[in-house]
Design a protein around this motif. Structure first.
Motif, PDB file in Angstrom:
ATOM      1  N   GLU A  28       0.670  -0.863  -0.081  1.00 16.28           N
ATOM      2  CA  GLU A  28       0.168   0.050   0.177  1.00 16.28           C
ATOM      3  C   GLU A  28       0.939   1.390  -0.292  1.00 16.28           C
ATOM      4  N   ASN A  29       2.169   1.154   0.956  1.00 14.23           N
ATOM      5  CA  ASN A  29       2.872   2.090   1.220  1.00 14.23           C
ATOM      6  C   ASN A  29       3.797   2.398  -0.608  1.00 14.23           C
ATOM      7  N   LEU A  30       3.763   1.927  -1.562  1.00 17.47           N
ATOM      8  CA  LEU A  30       4.625   1.905  -2.694  1.00 17.47           C
ATOM      9  C   LEU A  30       3.255   2.631  -3.224  1.00 17.47           C
ATOM     10  N   GLU A  31       2.486   1.950  -3.505  1.00 17.00           N
ATOM     11  CA  GLU A  31       1.178   2.142  -4.506  1.00 17.00           C
ATOM     12  C   GLU A  31       1.121   3.983  -3.976  1.00 17.00           C
ATOM     13  N   ALA A  32       0.909   4.159  -3.254  1.00 18.12           N
ATOM     14  CA  ALA A  32       0.978   5.761  -2.091  1.00 18.12           C
ATOM     15  C   ALA A  32       1.824   6.992  -2.796  1.00 18.12           C
ATOM     16  N   LYS A  33       3.042   6.481  -2.528  1.00 18.18           N
ATOM     17  CA  LYS A  33       4.326   6.520  -3.385  1.00 18.18           C
ATOM     18  C   LYS A  33       4.007   6.938  -5.017  1.00 18.18           C
ATOM     19  N   ARG A  34       3.766   6.249  -5.283  1.00 16.82           N
ATOM     20  CA  ARG A  34       3.840   6.089  -6.926  1.00 16.82           C
ATOM     21  C   ARG A  34       2.662   7.165  -6.884  1.00 16.82           C
ATOM     22  N   ALA A  35       1.326   7.734  -6.258  1.00 15.20           N
ATOM     23  CA  ALA A  35       0.196   8.745  -6.680  1.00 15.20           C
ATOM     24  C   ALA A  35       1.974   9.904  -6.229  1.00 15.20           C
ATOM     25  N   ILE A 101      -3.496  20.798  -5.172  1.00 20.55           N
ATOM     26  CA  ILE A 101      -2.648  19.377  -5.306  1.00 20.55           C
ATOM     27  C   ILE A 101      -2.415  19.352  -3.815  1.00 20.55           C
ATOM     28  N   ASP A 102      -2.057  19.585  -3.428  1.00 21.38           N
ATOM     29  CA  ASP A 102      -0.577  18.689  -2.069  1.00 21.38           C
ATOM     30  C   ASP A 102      -2.676  18.127  -1.478  1.00 21.38           C
ATOM     31  N   ASP A 103      -3.273  19.180  -1.597  1.00 21.59           N
ATOM     32  CA  ASP A 103      -4.510  18.685  -0.477  1.00 21.59           C
ATOM     33  C   ASP A 103      -4.799  17.223  -1.335  1.00 21.59           C
ATOM     34  N   LEU A 104      -4.765  16.814  -2.470  1.00 25.06           N
ATOM     35  CA  LEU A 104      -4.898  15.177  -2.985  1.00 25.06           C
ATOM     36  C   LEU A 104      -3.784  14.880  -2.886  1.00 25.06           C
ATOM     37  N   ALA A 105      -2.687  15.322  -1.825  1.00 27.67           N
ATOM     38  CA  ALA A 105      -2.053  15.469  -1.931  1.00 27.67           C
ATOM     39  C   ALA A 105      -2.073  13.672  -0.251  1.00 27.67           C
ATOM     40  N   LYS A 106      -2.770  14.586   0.144  1.00 30.70           N
ATOM     41  CA  LYS A 106      -2.964  14.561   2.033  1.00 30.70           C
ATOM     42  C   LYS A 106      -3.528  13.188   2.221  1.00 30.70           C
ATOM     43  N   PRO A 107      -3.627  12.489   1.551  1.00 29.21           N
ATOM     44  CA  PRO A 107      -4.562  11.376   2.723  1.00 29.21           C
ATOM     45  C   PRO A 107      -3.677  10.354   1.811  1.00 29.21           C
ATOM     46  N   TYR A 108      -2.778  10.233   1.065  1.00 23.42           N
ATOM     47  CA  TYR A 108      -1.749   9.382   0.605  1.00 23.42           C
ATOM     48  C   TYR A 108      -0.649   9.472   1.247  1.00 23.42           C
ATOM     49  N   GLN A 110      -1.226  10.673   4.490  1.00 19.62           N
ATOM     50  CA  GLN A 110      -1.365   9.786   5.969  1.00 19.62           C
ATOM     51  C   GLN A 110      -2.102   8.531   5.652  1.00 19.62           C
ATOM     52  N   THR A 111      -1.880   7.747   4.576  1.00 13.99           N
ATOM     53  CA  THR A 111      -1.914   6.154   4.487  1.00 13.99           C
ATOM     54  C   THR A 111      -0.011   6.136   5.126  1.00 13.99           C
ATOM     55  N   ILE A 112       0.234   6.623   4.400  1.00  9.48           N
ATOM     56  CA  ILE A 112       1.761   6.018   4.007  1.00  9.48           C
ATOM     57  C   ILE A 112       2.603   6.738   6.083  1.00  9.48           C
ATOM     58  N   GLN A 113       1.687   7.692   6.608  1.00 11.62           N
ATOM     59  CA  GLN A 113       2.362   7.517   8.098  1.00 11.62           C
ATOM     60  C   GLN A 113       1.931   6.028   9.048  1.00 11.62           C
ATOM     61  N   ASP A 114       0.202   5.888   8.625  1.00 14.21           N
ATOM     62  CA  ASP A 114      -0.405   4.881   9.310  1.00 14.21           C
ATOM     63  C   ASP A 114      -0.171   3.556   8.857  1.00 14.21           C
ATOM     64  N   ASN A 115       0.083   3.454   8.372  1.00 18.11           N
ATOM     65  CA  ASN A 115       1.202   1.899   7.807  1.00 18.11           C
ATOM     66  C   ASN A 115       1.836   1.489   8.380  1.00 18.11           C
ATOM     67  N   ASN A 116       3.031   3.044   8.553  1.00 21.25           N
ATOM     68  CA  ASN A 116       4.435   2.781   8.922  1.00 21.25           C
ATOM     69  C   ASN A 116       4.575   2.819  10.399  1.00 21.25           C
ATOM     70  N   LYS A 117       3.262   3.097  11.463  1.00 16.52           N
ATOM     71  CA  LYS A 117       3.604   2.867  12.859  1.00 16.52           C
ATOM     72  C   LYS A 117       2.950   1.746  13.171  1.00 16.52           C
ATOM     73  N   GLU A 118       1.828   1.498  11.998  1.00 15.47           N
ATOM     74  CA  GLU A 118       1.577  -0.411  12.614  1.00 15.47           C
ATOM     75  C   GLU A 118       2.873  -1.443  11.923  1.00 15.47           C
ATOM     76  N   ILE A 119       3.350  -1.165  10.309  1.00 16.24           N
ATOM     77  CA  ILE A 119       4.237  -2.077  10.639  1.00 16.24           C
ATOM     78  C   ILE A 119       5.471  -1.855  11.926  1.00 16.24           C
ATOM     79  N   LYS A 120       6.137  -0.801  12.254  1.00 12.38           N
ATOM     80  CA  LYS A 120       6.316  -0.918  13.568  1.00 12.38           C
ATOM     81  C   LYS A 120       5.902  -1.508  14.326  1.00 12.38           C
ATOM     82  N   VAL A 121       4.515  -1.655  14.696  1.00 17.13           N
ATOM     83  CA  VAL A 121       4.334  -2.453  15.976  1.00 17.13           C
ATOM     84  C   VAL A 121       4.424  -4.378  16.100  1.00 17.13           C
ATOM     85  N   CYS A 122       4.149  -4.538  14.463  1.00 17.81           N
ATOM     86  CA  CYS A 122       4.621  -5.896  13.999  1.00 17.81           C
ATOM     87  C   CYS A 122       5.616  -6.049  14.059  1.00 17.81           C
TER      88      CYS A 122
END
Length: 274
Positions: A28-35, A101-108, A110-122
């Motif tokens: 998911e992070n990879l797709e968000a980074k591409r976007a 454009i920055d508004d469009l980028a915010k969800p991506y 946020q996704t990367i940020q949330d995913n990184n937190k969960e990855i660290k927990v796992c």
């Protein structure tokens, strides 16, 4: 003993689930980074439309545009002058489009940020499990011996698989070599056949040329005889032949022989074309 085994089994499943989850989040992070990369490219292309280089606006100019958009009353005279200058260049519009454009980028982001937190927990949970088992192995020689045996079996299995693959590759290489040699032989045979066919074509062409030349020569001889006879007086012809009937017969024989020669040449030409 059974409870311990069931607990280990359950722990293994939880570790595997967390590892799978980590891979899913990384995808998911990879797709968000591409976007985000695509959105950044849009901003760069848009900057070229407004006459900006690869570096875009300076941080100071960006701050002035942001300040003029949100709290213009707090701007200094120098900032107001620079803001007006950029506005005349259309850069305030560029700023607004970049913010979209920055508004469009915010969800991506946020996704990367949330995913990184969960990855660290796992990763932390799995690391704790591995550490706990390592401590247990150190205090239990039987477990250590069992895991060492399993490691040896895994290594042996890998070696066997590697040997099978190598043998398979050797077999494939031999088959490929045979096919290459066979193809080379077929190519050489084909080239030999082409050379033979070319020689036959050349012979046919030469025979046709010879037949055509002979036919033309026969027509020339026939024409010369006719011209000669027309040029000679009747008295001379009679003297040469002895009598009219004998001469006519001799002339007829000559014409027949020339006719036969022409027919033979035609037949030779036909044979050459076969």
């Amino acid at each position: 003993m059974g409870d311990a085994f069931a607990t280990d089994r359950k722990t293994d499943m939880e570790v595997a689930e967390r590892e799978a989850k980590i891979k899913e989040l990384q995808a998911e992070n990879l797709e968000a980074k591409r976007a985000l990369k695509d959105l950044d490219a849009q901003k760069q292309n848009m900057g070229r439309e407004y006459g900006l280089g690869e570096e875009g606006l300076s941080g100071q100019d960006w701050d002035i545009l942001e300040k003029g958009s949100k709290i213009p009353e707090a701007m200094s005279e120098e900032e107001k002058a620079r803001y007006q200058e950029m506005k005349e260049q259309g850069l305030t519009e560029y700023y607004d489009r970049c913010k979209d454009i920055d508004d469009l980028a915010k969800p991506y982001r946020q996704t990367i940020q949330d995913n990184n937190k969960e990855i660290k927990v796992c990763e932390a949970s799995n690391k704790a499990v591995h550490k706990s088992r390592l401590d247990l192995r150190r205090g239990n020689p039987m477990i250590a011996a069992q895991e060492e045996a399993e490691a040896i079996m895994d290594a042996a299995r890998d070696d066997i698989i590697g040997m099978i693959k190598d043998e398979g590759m050797d077999h494939i290489d031999e088959e490929m070599q045979e096919k290459v040699e066979q193809a080379q032989e077929e190519k050489e045979e084909k080239e030999e056949e082409e050379e033979k066919l070319e020689a036959i074509r050349e012979d046919k062409a030469q025979m046709l040329d010879q037949a055509e030349a002979a036919r033309e020569k026969a027509h020339e001889n026939e024409k010369r005889v006719e011209d000669l006879l027309e040029a000679l007086p009747t008295e001379e012809i009679l003297k040469m032949s002895g009598s009219t009937s004998d001469f006519q017969q001799e002339l007829k024989d000559i014409m027949n022989r020339m006719k036969l020669m022409e027919e033979d040449l035609k037949g030779a030409a036909v044979d050459a074309t076969l």
